[in-house]
Scaffold this motif. Structure first.
Motif, PDB file in Angstrom:
ATOM      1  N   VAL A  52      85.164  22.577 -58.992  1.00 50.48           N
ATOM      2  CA  VAL A  52      85.314  24.021 -58.813  1.00 50.48           C
ATOM      3  C   VAL A  52      84.323  24.834 -59.650  1.00 50.48           C
ATOM      4  CG1 VAL A  52      87.720  23.871 -58.095  1.00 50.48           C
ATOM      5  CG2 VAL A  52      87.181  24.181 -60.510  1.00 50.48           C
ATOM      6  N   LEU A  53      83.650  24.210 -60.597  1.00 47.73           N
ATOM      7  CA  LEU A  53      82.647  24.924 -61.391  1.00 47.73           C
ATOM      8  C   LEU A  53      81.266  24.872 -60.756  1.00 47.73           C
ATOM      9  CD1 LEU A  53      83.661  23.933 -65.030  1.00 47.73           C
ATOM     10  CD2 LEU A  53      84.246  25.993 -63.747  1.00 47.73           C
ATOM     11  N   THR A  54      80.900  23.710 -60.212  1.00 49.73           N
ATOM     12  CA  THR A  54      79.548  23.550 -59.654  1.00 49.73           C
ATOM     13  C   THR A  54      79.515  23.651 -58.135  1.00 49.73           C
ATOM     14  OG1 THR A  54      79.723  21.150 -59.396  1.00 49.73           O
ATOM     15  CG2 THR A  54      78.953  21.984 -61.545  1.00 49.73           C
ATOM     16  N   GLY A  55      80.663  23.471 -57.483  1.00 48.99           N
ATOM     17  CA  GLY A  55      80.699  23.486 -56.024  1.00 48.99           C
ATOM     18  C   GLY A  55      80.331  22.144 -55.405  1.00 48.99           C
ATOM     19  N   GLU A  56      80.044  21.156 -56.233  1.00 53.68           N
ATOM     20  CA  GLU A  56      79.695  19.835 -55.709  1.00 53.68           C
ATOM     21  C   GLU A  56      80.913  19.181 -55.077  1.00 53.68           C
ATOM     22  OE1 GLU A  56      77.145  17.206 -57.998  1.00 53.68           O
ATOM     23  OE2 GLU A  56      76.901  18.851 -59.433  1.00 53.68           O
ATOM     24  N   THR A  57      80.669  18.400 -54.035  1.00 51.06           N
ATOM     25  CA  THR A  57      81.748  17.712 -53.339  1.00 51.06           C
ATOM     26  C   THR A  57      81.436  16.227 -53.217  1.00 51.06           C
ATOM     27  OG1 THR A  57      80.725  18.172 -51.192  1.00 51.06           O
ATOM     28  CG2 THR A  57      82.403  19.727 -51.955  1.00 51.06           C
ATOM     29  N   HIS A  58      82.488  15.466 -53.040  1.00 53.60           N
ATOM     30  CA  HIS A  58      82.348  14.032 -52.761  1.00 53.60           C
ATOM     31  C   HIS A  58      83.504  13.628 -51.858  1.00 53.60           C
ATOM     32  CE1 HIS A  58      81.450   9.825 -53.064  1.00 53.60           C
ATOM     33  NE2 HIS A  58      82.729   9.599 -53.287  1.00 53.60           N
ATOM     34  N   CYS A  59      83.211  12.767 -50.906  1.00 55.65           N
ATOM     35  CA  CYS A  59      84.230  12.279 -49.985  1.00 55.65           C
ATOM     36  C   CYS A  59      84.109  10.762 -49.871  1.00 55.65           C
ATOM     37  CB  CYS A  59      84.045  12.923 -48.607  1.00 55.65           C
ATOM     38  SG  CYS A  59      85.349  12.475 -47.432  1.00 55.65           S
ATOM     39  N   ASN A  60      85.230  10.103 -49.640  1.00 57.41           N
ATOM     40  CA  ASN A  60      85.197   8.648 -49.494  1.00 57.41           C
ATOM     41  C   ASN A  60      85.191   8.218 -48.031  1.00 57.41           C
ATOM     42  OD1 ASN A  60      87.858   9.207 -48.811  1.00 57.41           O
ATOM     43  ND2 ASN A  60      88.721   7.546 -50.016  1.00 57.41           N
ATOM     44  N   CYS A  61      84.896   9.138 -47.110  1.00 55.04           N
ATOM     45  CA  CYS A  61      84.847   8.760 -45.693  1.00 55.04           C
ATOM     46  C   CYS A  61      83.633   7.874 -45.430  1.00 55.04           C
ATOM     47  CB  CYS A  61      84.838   9.995 -44.790  1.00 55.04           C
ATOM     48  SG  CYS A  61      83.291  10.919 -44.777  1.00 55.04           S
TER      49      CYS A  61
END
Length: 76
Positions: A52-61
């Motif tokens: 929530v600070l950097t906006g970076e995302t990661h998904c395990n799909c």
């Protein structure tokens, strides 16, 4: 964080935010977690993390794990 490319926009356009469910927020690490049912593995869920600070995302799909565009991350 994955850059939004043209295929990602097209893929995300086929989905809506209600397909993601909020799970929890880790206030120590500033991460929010969401889940979505897996289309490729019945009964399984994909987990999306949002910093929530950097906006970076990661998904395990499957797509994200091999470096392809992920609609889950685009909708978070």
């Amino acid at each position: 964080m994955y850059a939004i490319a043209a295929p990602l926009v097209a893929t995300a356009a086929e989905h809506c935010p209600t397909e993601l469910a909020y799970v929890s927020c880790d206030e120590i690490n500033n991460l929010a977690y969401f889940v979505a049912e897996s289309a490729s593995t019945p009964g399984a869920f994909n987990v999306v993390g949002l910093d929530v600070l950097t906006g970076e995302t990661h998904c395990n799909c499957r797509a994200a794990e091999v470096g392809r565009a992920c609609w889950h991350c685009a909708l978070v």
